[in-house]
Design a protein around this motif. Structure first.
Motif, PDB file in Angstrom:
ATOM      1  N   PRO A 155       0.626  -1.196  -0.124  1.00 18.87           N
ATOM      2  CA  PRO A 155       0.059   0.055   0.040  1.00 18.87           C
ATOM      3  C   PRO A 155       0.858   1.237  -0.036  1.00 18.87           C
ATOM      4  CG  PRO A 155      -0.787  -1.494   1.660  1.00 18.87           C
ATOM      5  CD  PRO A 155       0.819  -1.986   1.302  1.00 18.87           C
ATOM      6  N   ASN A 156       0.618   2.242  -0.761  1.00 25.30           N
ATOM      7  CA  ASN A 156       1.496   3.344  -0.871  1.00 25.30           C
ATOM      8  C   ASN A 156       2.869   3.054  -1.608  1.00 25.30           C
ATOM      9  OD1 ASN A 156      -0.608   4.733   0.497  1.00 25.30           O
ATOM     10  ND2 ASN A 156       0.374   4.139   2.587  1.00 25.30           N
ATOM     11  N   PRO A 157       2.625   2.566  -2.872  1.00 28.55           N
ATOM     12  CA  PRO A 157       4.069   2.039  -3.402  1.00 28.55           C
ATOM     13  C   PRO A 157       5.110   3.012  -3.375  1.00 28.55           C
ATOM     14  CG  PRO A 157       2.063   2.368  -5.057  1.00 28.55           C
ATOM     15  CD  PRO A 157       1.555   2.631  -3.790  1.00 28.55           C
ATOM     16  N   SER A 170      -3.094   0.743  -5.243  1.00 29.23           N
ATOM     17  CA  SER A 170      -1.811   0.657  -5.207  1.00 29.23           C
ATOM     18  C   SER A 170      -0.998   0.004  -6.279  1.00 29.23           C
ATOM     19  CB  SER A 170      -1.222   0.016  -3.432  1.00 29.23           C
ATOM     20  OG  SER A 170      -1.626   1.105  -2.663  1.00 29.23           O
ATOM     21  N   VAL A 171      -1.831  -1.121  -6.371  1.00 31.90           N
ATOM     22  CA  VAL A 171      -1.281  -1.918  -7.680  1.00 31.90           C
ATOM     23  C   VAL A 171      -1.500  -1.405  -8.757  1.00 31.90           C
ATOM     24  CG1 VAL A 171      -1.580  -4.314  -8.550  1.00 31.90           C
ATOM     25  CG2 VAL A 171      -1.383  -4.247  -6.226  1.00 31.90           C
ATOM     26  N   CYS A 172      -2.718  -0.721  -8.922  1.00 30.92           N
ATOM     27  CA  CYS A 172      -2.948  -0.123 -10.231  1.00 30.92           C
ATOM     28  C   CYS A 172      -2.049   0.888 -10.837  1.00 30.92           C
ATOM     29  CB  CYS A 172      -4.597   0.096 -10.503  1.00 30.92           C
ATOM     30  SG  CYS A 172      -5.174   0.461 -11.824  1.00 30.92           S
ATOM     31  N   SER A 177       1.419  -0.094 -11.447  1.00 27.98           N
ATOM     32  CA  SER A 177       1.537  -0.601 -12.809  1.00 27.98           C
ATOM     33  C   SER A 177       1.500   0.534 -13.826  1.00 27.98           C
ATOM     34  CB  SER A 177       0.380  -1.547 -12.925  1.00 27.98           C
ATOM     35  OG  SER A 177       0.338  -2.550 -12.143  1.00 27.98           O
ATOM     36  N   LYS A 178       0.651   1.695 -13.645  1.00 31.51           N
ATOM     37  CA  LYS A 178       0.968   2.783 -14.485  1.00 31.51           C
ATOM     38  C   LYS A 178       2.223   3.507 -14.209  1.00 31.51           C
ATOM     39  CE  LYS A 178      -3.570   3.918 -13.059  1.00 31.51           C
ATOM     40  NZ  LYS A 178      -4.433   4.855 -12.919  1.00 31.51           N
ATOM     41  N   ALA A 179       2.656   3.469 -13.249  1.00 26.19           N
ATOM     42  CA  ALA A 179       4.217   4.096 -12.966  1.00 26.19           C
ATOM     43  C   ALA A 179       4.999   3.536 -13.592  1.00 26.19           C
ATOM     44  CB  ALA A 179       4.311   4.415 -11.579  1.00 26.19           C
ATOM     45  N   THR A 185      -9.640  -5.138  -7.210  1.00 21.78           N
ATOM     46  CA  THR A 185     -10.026  -6.080  -5.821  1.00 21.78           C
ATOM     47  C   THR A 185     -10.337  -5.033  -4.692  1.00 21.78           C
ATOM     48  OG1 THR A 185      -7.806  -6.327  -4.852  1.00 21.78           O
ATOM     49  CG2 THR A 185      -8.472  -7.817  -6.379  1.00 21.78           C
ATOM     50  N   MET A 186     -10.100  -3.719  -4.988  1.00 22.45           N
ATOM     51  CA  MET A 186     -10.647  -2.861  -3.682  1.00 22.45           C
ATOM     52  C   MET A 186     -11.341  -1.659  -4.359  1.00 22.45           C
ATOM     53  SD  MET A 186      -8.848  -1.252  -0.529  1.00 22.45           S
ATOM     54  CE  MET A 186      -9.317   0.365  -0.087  1.00 22.45           C
ATOM     55  N   ALA A 187     -12.390  -1.153  -3.966  1.00 24.41           N
ATOM     56  CA  ALA A 187     -13.128   0.142  -4.363  1.00 24.41           C
ATOM     57  C   ALA A 187     -12.653   1.284  -3.823  1.00 24.41           C
ATOM     58  CB  ALA A 187     -14.407  -0.270  -4.233  1.00 24.41           C
ATOM     59  N   LEU A 247     -12.138  -7.847   1.732  1.00 17.59           N
ATOM     60  CA  LEU A 247     -11.487  -6.919   2.308  1.00 17.59           C
ATOM     61  C   LEU A 247     -11.738  -6.529   3.800  1.00 17.59           C
ATOM     62  CD1 LEU A 247     -12.157  -3.765  -0.078  1.00 17.59           C
ATOM     63  CD2 LEU A 247      -9.848  -4.699   0.691  1.00 17.59           C
ATOM     64  N   PRO A 248     -10.858  -6.377   4.585  1.00 11.30           N
ATOM     65  CA  PRO A 248     -11.003  -6.051   6.000  1.00 11.30           C
ATOM     66  C   PRO A 248     -11.791  -5.045   6.126  1.00 11.30           C
ATOM     67  CG  PRO A 248      -8.774  -6.282   5.532  1.00 11.30           C
ATOM     68  CD  PRO A 248      -9.391  -6.315   4.232  1.00 11.30           C
ATOM     69  N   LYS A 249     -12.774  -4.730   7.164  1.00 12.88           N
ATOM     70  CA  LYS A 249     -13.533  -3.533   7.273  1.00 12.88           C
ATOM     71  C   LYS A 249     -12.740  -2.276   7.244  1.00 12.88           C
ATOM     72  CE  LYS A 249     -16.973  -1.228  10.047  1.00 12.88           C
ATOM     73  NZ  LYS A 249     -17.223  -0.719  11.638  1.00 12.88           N
ATOM     74  N   THR A 301      -2.879   4.366   5.953  1.00 10.13           N
ATOM     75  CA  THR A 301      -3.809   4.013   4.882  1.00 10.13           C
ATOM     76  C   THR A 301      -4.468   5.341   4.224  1.00 10.13           C
ATOM     77  OG1 THR A 301      -4.376   1.898   5.845  1.00 10.13           O
ATOM     78  CG2 THR A 301      -6.144   2.659   4.307  1.00 10.13           C
ATOM     79  N   HIS A 302      -4.590   5.338   2.951  1.00  8.02           N
ATOM     80  CA  HIS A 302      -4.785   6.547   2.319  1.00  8.02           C
ATOM     81  C   HIS A 302      -6.233   7.019   2.671  1.00  8.02           C
ATOM     82  CE1 HIS A 302      -5.641   9.654  -0.743  1.00  8.02           C
ATOM     83  NE2 HIS A 302      -6.542   8.994  -1.309  1.00  8.02           N
ATOM     84  N   GLY A 303      -7.156   6.564   2.578  1.00  6.00           N
ATOM     85  CA  GLY A 303      -8.579   6.875   2.857  1.00  6.00           C
ATOM     86  C   GLY A 303      -8.786   7.367   4.313  1.00  6.00           C
TER      87      GLY A 303
END
Ligand code: NZQ
Ligand code: ZN
Length: 388
Positions: free
Chosen positions: A71-73, A100-102, A105-107, A141-143, A187-189, A283-285
């Motif tokens: 998370p936070n690559p 993070s994965v998406c 990958s763009k980076a 896998t995460m919204a 996903l965990p809560k 965690t970003h949010g």
């Protein structure tokens, strides 16, 4: 009034429980050497890794992997991925994971053929890619982030304590994204609710600006109302497919370039949150949740009509007998109750920030001027102190 703009979003979306079946069709256009990118193991635990590798195998692809995207690559991880992509002569990057994965990958996609140092070029000098870009596809896998349908790629540099996003153009957006709400159910809560607040704040960042009448704000109000309903259902019952699917779809529309069109945007909550993230790796949010109310209460008087509209249209608070300011305050109070109901982190101290970090976090905060109040550094310090 809506200003001048061009709208083009090239990402093809496959949505729903059956959406993974379309991966094999997309792979026909992807070249032979695939770089499979994923995070710390959630996709192995859920079985998605096995499903995807079977589809890649059946399609006859040669697969290299970058695993452990955190998370936070980080910029170090970016450099590692660039090397693997170069060594394996990657034709196509398949991101399977969250934002993070998406983003990562763009980076990688803009860095593999870049002769320059990617951090310096894209994140310090904010230049656009001038090299060939490796196309990316995404299985989400995460919204939350909207990364599945935008050009954003946020990278963290621990050495310099900076977390910076570059929003690339549509040539960097995923060619396709597969959105199966079922995948988000593991996903965990904590992550689910962080994602929900990320979505809410993306909409707020594009809503709290300007005093004109424009279509974007009405779309935003609808998205926020739907999100609030779905979030309450999902917190009560995380297996509620209808709620989880509405959350996933709202996340995509909250930040796929649509609602920002033709109007100014704020993004100061994200600038503050990212600076907190640079210091805490939180965690970003949750970083957004912790700074939002201190920020909005600080600037509220400068945009009081919009905050009053937010109270009435999004939270359903009656206008009658109230001044704009009273209504605006009631709207932020309603948002605060909802945030607490979701169990969001409301203070940066809970994320590991302390008094001694405030000056550094303020230095790391990029100040933007699209919102209702142009902050200076002393404003940033005050907001951060209230967020502690
Ligand atoms: O690494 P794994 O094992 O996959 O675990 C992840 C990670 O620990 C886990 N997770 C994801 N899907 C899961 C799951 N666990 C169980 N089941 C699943 N289905 O959740 C954790 C968080 O994942 P992450 O990808 O970091 O979360 P998110 O989607 O919130 O992405 C955060 C990153 O996106 C950036 C953020 O700054 C941060 O770096 N953003 C990108 C934006 C964009 N592209 O436009 C905008 C956003 O404002 C944001 O800045
Ligand atoms: Zn965000």
């Amino acid at each position: 009034m809506l200003g001048n703009f061009t709208y083009h979003n090239p990402t093809k979306l496959y949505f729903g429980e059956d959406s993974l079946q379309y991966l094999k069709d997309e792979l026909k256009n992807c070249g032979n050497n695939i770089l499979l990118v994923y995070g710390g193991g959630s996709i192995k635990k859920s079985g998605l890794y096995d499903e995807i590798t079977a589809i890649l195998r059946d399609a006859g692809k040669t697969v290299a992997e970058v695993s452990g995207v955190m998370p936070n690559p980080t910029v170090d991880k970016l450099n590692e991925g660039v090397k693997i992509a170069r060594d394996s002569k990657t034709d196509f990057i398949l991101a399977v994971g969250g934002g993070s994965v998406c983003d990562y990958s763009k980076a990688v996609s803009v860095s593999v053929n870049c002769g320059d140092d990617p951090w310096e070029k894209y994140y310090i000098r904010f230049e656009e890619p001038t090299c060939d870009i490796i196309p990316v596809g995404c299985v989400l896998t995460m919204a939350g982030t909207g990364s599945e349908m935008n050009g954003g790629a946020v990278i963290t540099n621990h050495a310099t304590k900076q977390k910076i996003g570059h929003v690339f153009g549509d040539n960097v957006m995923p060619k396709f994204s597969i959105l199966n709400p079922k995948y988000t159910m593991t996903l965990p809560k904590y992550q689910m609710t962080a994602g929900i607040y990320d979505i809410m704040n993306h909409i707020c960042e594009q809503y709290f600006s300007g005093d004109d009448d424009n279509t974007s704000d009405y779309i935003s109000e609808g998205l926020m109302r739907g999100l609030i309903v779905a979030s309450r259902k999902a917190v009560k019952d995380p297996t509620d497919y209808e709620a989880r699917s509405n959350i996933m779809w709202t996340a995509t529309w909250a930040l796929n370039t649509l609602v920002a069109k033709g109007k100014s945007t704020d993004w100061m909550v994200h600038m503050l949150g990212q600076a907190v993230g640079a210091y805490t790796d939180a965690t970003h949010g949750m970083t957004l949740a912790a700074v939002s109310l201190p920020y909005y209460r600080y600037i509220m008087k400068d945009g009081v009509k919009k905050f009053a509209r937010f109270a009435a249209e999004v939270w359903g608070i009656s206008r009658s007998g109230k001044t704009d300011e009273e209504l605006a305050e009631a709207g932020l109070d309603a948002m605060e109750s909802w945030m607490k109901e979701l169990g969001l982190v409301m203070n940066i101290s809970e994320l590991g920030a302390d008094e001694n970090m405030i000056e550094g976090i303020a230095d790391a905060t990029i100040i933007l001027d699209g919102g209702y109040k142009l902050l200076d550094r002393s404003d940033v310090v005050k907001i951060l102190k209230t967020s502690l």
